[in-house]
Structure formats: structure tokens, C-alpha cells
Design an enzyme around this catalytic site. Structure first.
Site, PDB file in Angstrom:
ATOM      1  N   GLY A   8       0.831  -1.213   0.000  1.00  0.00           N
ATOM      2  CA  GLY A   8       0.000   0.000   0.000  1.00  0.00           C
ATOM      3  C   GLY A   8       0.858   1.253   0.000  1.00  0.00           C
ATOM      4  O   GLY A   8       0.485   2.278   0.576  1.00  0.00           O
ATOM      5  N   GLY A  11      -0.503   4.809  -0.814  1.00  0.00           N
ATOM      6  CA  GLY A  11      -1.543   5.428   0.004  1.00  0.00           C
ATOM      7  C   GLY A  11      -1.037   6.627   0.791  1.00  0.00           C
ATOM      8  O   GLY A  11       0.132   7.014   0.689  1.00  0.00           O
ATOM      9  N   GLN A  12      -1.934   7.180   1.617  1.00  0.00           N
ATOM     10  CA  GLN A  12      -1.628   8.409   2.346  1.00  0.00           C
ATOM     11  C   GLN A  12      -0.404   8.242   3.254  1.00  0.00           C
ATOM     12  O   GLN A  12       0.526   9.043   3.233  1.00  0.00           O
ATOM     13  CB  GLN A  12      -2.857   8.814   3.181  1.00  0.00           C
ATOM     14  CG  GLN A  12      -2.776  10.216   3.718  1.00  0.00           C
ATOM     15  CD  GLN A  12      -3.771  10.469   4.841  1.00  0.00           C
ATOM     16  OE1 GLN A  12      -4.343   9.533   5.417  1.00  0.00           O
ATOM     17  NE2 GLN A  12      -3.984  11.717   5.162  1.00  0.00           N
ATOM     18  N   LEU A  13      -0.396   7.179   4.031  1.00  0.00           N
ATOM     19  CA  LEU A  13       0.730   6.933   4.935  1.00  0.00           C
ATOM     20  C   LEU A  13       1.922   6.381   4.159  1.00  0.00           C
ATOM     21  O   LEU A  13       3.070   6.798   4.356  1.00  0.00           O
ATOM     22  CB  LEU A  13       0.279   5.927   6.022  1.00  0.00           C
ATOM     23  CG  LEU A  13       1.321   5.474   7.019  1.00  0.00           C
ATOM     24  CD1 LEU A  13       1.847   6.648   7.837  1.00  0.00           C
ATOM     25  CD2 LEU A  13       0.728   4.416   7.970  1.00  0.00           C
ATOM     26  N   ASP A  34       2.336  -1.710  -4.477  1.00  0.00           N
ATOM     27  CA  ASP A  34       0.950  -1.240  -4.451  1.00  0.00           C
ATOM     28  C   ASP A  34       0.183  -1.996  -5.525  1.00  0.00           C
ATOM     29  O   ASP A  34       0.787  -2.430  -6.527  1.00  0.00           O
ATOM     30  CB  ASP A  34       0.896   0.274  -4.735  1.00  0.00           C
ATOM     31  CG  ASP A  34      -0.375   0.905  -4.215  1.00  0.00           C
ATOM     32  OD1 ASP A  34      -0.333   1.548  -3.151  1.00  0.00           O
ATOM     33  OD2 ASP A  34      -1.439   0.728  -4.857  1.00  0.00           O
ATOM     34  N   ILE A  35      -1.125  -2.123  -5.320  1.00  0.00           N
ATOM     35  CA  ILE A  35      -1.938  -2.803  -6.338  1.00  0.00           C
ATOM     36  C   ILE A  35      -2.072  -1.901  -7.575  1.00  0.00           C
ATOM     37  O   ILE A  35      -2.279  -2.383  -8.690  1.00  0.00           O
ATOM     38  CB  ILE A  35      -3.324  -3.194  -5.771  1.00  0.00           C
ATOM     39  CG1 ILE A  35      -4.023  -4.168  -6.730  1.00  0.00           C
ATOM     40  CG2 ILE A  35      -4.185  -1.965  -5.502  1.00  0.00           C
ATOM     41  CD1 ILE A  35      -5.210  -4.878  -6.111  1.00  0.00           C
ATOM     42  N   TYR A 142     -14.668  -1.432   9.321  1.00  0.00           N
ATOM     43  CA  TYR A 142     -13.239  -1.108   9.429  1.00  0.00           C
ATOM     44  C   TYR A 142     -12.747  -1.351  10.858  1.00  0.00           C
ATOM     45  O   TYR A 142     -11.714  -1.990  11.078  1.00  0.00           O
ATOM     46  CB  TYR A 142     -13.071   0.359   9.032  1.00  0.00           C
ATOM     47  CG  TYR A 142     -11.698   0.947   9.183  1.00  0.00           C
ATOM     48  CD1 TYR A 142     -10.645   0.525   8.389  1.00  0.00           C
ATOM     49  CD2 TYR A 142     -11.469   1.976  10.102  1.00  0.00           C
ATOM     50  CE1 TYR A 142      -9.392   1.105   8.504  1.00  0.00           C
ATOM     51  CE2 TYR A 142     -10.223   2.560  10.216  1.00  0.00           C
ATOM     52  CZ  TYR A 142      -9.188   2.121   9.417  1.00  0.00           C
ATOM     53  OH  TYR A 142      -7.949   2.707   9.535  1.00  0.00           O
ATOM     54  N   LYS A 146      -9.920  -3.945  12.294  1.00  0.00           N
ATOM     55  CA  LYS A 146      -8.730  -3.504  13.042  1.00  0.00           C
ATOM     56  C   LYS A 146      -8.669  -4.190  14.405  1.00  0.00           C
ATOM     57  O   LYS A 146      -7.601  -4.594  14.869  1.00  0.00           O
ATOM     58  CB  LYS A 146      -8.723  -1.977  13.200  1.00  0.00           C
ATOM     59  CG  LYS A 146      -8.460  -1.225  11.911  1.00  0.00           C
ATOM     60  CD  LYS A 146      -7.053  -1.493  11.389  1.00  0.00           C
ATOM     61  CE  LYS A 146      -6.729  -0.751  10.110  1.00  0.00           C
ATOM     62  NZ  LYS A 146      -5.481  -1.185   9.483  1.00  0.00           N
TER      63      LYS A 146
END
Ligand code: AKB
Length: 313
Positions: A8, A11-13, A34-35, A142, A146
């Protein structure tokens, strides 16, 4: 030699953590994946692989190809998107984590990092100064993923000694990437509107307080947790971590100090219910005591930095 796989990474992070890890370990030691093939362009000069994290065999092959010793598993579906596609969110968030924990056990990886979230808490948890250990009844797909993920991390550490480490991130705010399906994302989007000088419509009510963190603090927290000696990591589910807590009205006011003509309207949608089930502030005393966590940014400093950097962009 340390060889790191980031899932990932686009992504943002991921986009910011990848840069930080490349600076620390060098571009030969970090494999960004990443995908989305287009994420490749974010990391010129770094090694990039296209990877679907639900494909166990592809992941295994990648670990072998690059002799990976550490994984930062960041690929996930965030809260707002997960409410629209709960089964997909479970599959992506959970199957991929289990696959990575299994590979970490099999291949005796040095370390694994996996992000958890304040979404593990629910409406029956204390809303303010939410403690590390308290009732956790998440109401979102979500949050459920988690919470279950945390239990699996703890299980793999206790049962197999997998050195997996995790933080319960609050809403993350950064200028390098666009928001991606989270409930806290309004706090990123608002700065983009302020810089473009367009009015902002907020999907949360003006007085909805949520825990937040500026990206440089989040990156530093992640690196400090991962660098801490093993014996200092006493929590193997995930650490509460805290920095800021503010409402849409407060972030709007901090932007007004720089852009007095900026306008906001409030139009709450389904994300209001998600936010109403989350803490307003977090007690992170375990992170402080165990590995010395200390945030650096307050709201005015973050606003100044966000606006300056977005204007430059
Ligand atoms: C989200 O809003 O879904 C995330 C989170 C708090 O985990 N930013």
C-alpha cells in the site's frame, strides 16, 4: 542486510513512510509495492513492485525474490469506504494481514509493522482520554477488522514470537497525498479548499471532536516504535498514540488566521455516525512510558505548515 517491503505504498501513509524508509536505509533496501501500478511514479529511483495483498503466493514470491526481512503492511480499506463494501474491507484488511503474519512466521522475518486505528473503539468506550485498555465494541466494518487484526498480531507474537508492532493511528493529515476514504479525511480536504480559495462543505458537524495527527509526527512515531529495542515493546496488540484533538470549527478557525475570507458550511452525511462512535481524545501514556513517544505539532503549527506546503505544490 535489512530489506523492507511496504504494501500500500501509494496510500496516504505509505507515500510518506516509503520516502522516510528510503532516506534511512537507502533505495536498494526498500521495495515499495501497491496494487495500483500508477503508484510507481511516486517513487522514482526506488524499487517498485505491483502487488495484490490478497494474493498469498504472489506475496511469498516477492519476499523470496527480494530476500525481505521486514514488512510494513499498510494496504487497507479505510472506514468510510469499508461501510460501503464491508465484506471487501474484511477480505482486504484481514486476509492480507493473516497472510503476512503466516509468512513472517514461516520465513522468520525480523519485524512486521501493521497500522491499527482509533476505530477499534466504539460508542461504549470512554469518549475522552480513551485508555489503552477499555471496552471496545467497534460498530464499523473497518473497526471490526482492526480490532480482530490486533488480536491476531498479539497471537502471532505470543504463540510464534513474530516481532509485530502496531500503532492505533488517529486521523492522519498530510499534504503529499489526497484523502482516501477515511472519516477523518475532511481535515485534509479542508486545507486543499483553503489553498484553492474555494468554499468547503464539511461532512461532519462543526462540533465533532476527533483525535488527529500531523504526518511528520505519525512517520516519526512509526520509525521510533520500529527502532525501539524489543524488550521495550510491551504491547503487542497496538499502542494508543495521541497528538491533536480538534473539531471542524476549530480547524476552520485556524485556517481563518491565514485566509480570513475562507468559507465553510456543514452538511453531515453517513460519516457523522462513524465519527460519533469514535473517541474524541486518546490516552497514550503506555507509548510515552514504553518507548518515549512525544508529539511535536499543535494545530496552529500544523495549519501553517499544511498551507505553506500546499501553496508551494
Ligand atoms: C479513517 O478515518 O478511516 C482513518 C482512521 C481514523 O483510521 N483515518
Amino acid at each position: 542486510m535489512t530489506k523492507i517491503l511496504i504494501t500500500g505504498a501509494g496510500g496516504q501513509l505509505g507515500s510518506e513512510l516509503t520516502d522516510a524508509l528510503v532516506s534511512k536505509y537507502g533505495s536498494d533496501a526498500v521495495i515499495a509495492s501497491d496494487i495500483n501500478e500508477q503508484a510507481r511514479s511516486l517513487f522514482p529511483g526506488a524499487i517498485f513492485e505491483t502487488l495484490d495483498v490478497t494474493d498469498h503466493l504472489a506475496m511469498k514470491a516477492l519476499l523470496e525474490k527480494h530476500q525481505i526481512s521486514q514488512i510494513y503492511h499498510l494496504a487497507a480499506i479505510l472506514s468510510a469506504t469499508a461501510e460501503k463494501k464491508p465484506l471487501l474491507a474484511w477480505q482486504i484488511n484481514m486476509d492480507s494481514l493473516l497472510s503476512i503474519l503466516e509468512l513472517a512466521r514461516e520465513k522468520k522475518l525480523e519485524k512486521v509493522y501493521w497500522p491499527s486505528s482509533i476505530a477499534v473503539f466504539g460508542p461504549n468506550s470512554p469518549r475522552t482520554h480513551t485508555p489503552q485498555n477499555c471496552i471496545q465494541e467497534p460498530q464499523t466494518a473497518y473497526g471490526i477488522s482492526k480490532q480482530a487484526g490486533e488480536r491476531w498480531c498479539n497471537y502471532y507474537f505470543q504463540k510464534y514470537g513474530v516481532d509485530v508492532r502496531s500503532l492505533r493511528y488517529p486521523g492522519l493529515i498530510g499534504y503529499k497525498s489526497l484523502p482516501g476514504g477515511g472519516t477523518t479525511d475532511y481535515a485534509v480536504d479542508i486545507y486543499h479548499h483553503a489553498v484553492r480559495k474555494t468554499p468547503f462543505t464539511c461532512f461532519l458537524k462543526e462540533d465533532t471532536a476527533l483525535p488527529m495527527m500531523y504526518m511528520p509526527d505519525a512517520i516519526r512515531a512509526t520509525m521510533e516504535l520500529m527502532d525501539a529495542p524489543k524488550e521495550r515493546i510491551k504491547i503487542r496488540s497496538s499502542y494508543n498514540i495521541s497528538s491533536l484533538s480538534f473539531t471542524p470549527k476549530e480547524i476552520f478557525r485556524s485556517i481563518l488566521m491565514h485566509n480570513p475570507k475562507f468559507e465553510i458550511t456543514y452538511c453531515p452525511d453517513f460519516r457523522q455516525e462513524i465519527a460519533d462512535g469514535w473517541p474524541q481524545s486518546i490516552d497514550d501514556s503506555d507509548a510515552v512510558a514504553d518507548w518515549g513517544w512525544k508529539p511535536a505539532y499543535d494545530l496552529p503549527r500544523m495549519t501553517q505548515d499544511m498551507l505553506a506546503n500546499l501553496t508551494l505544490k
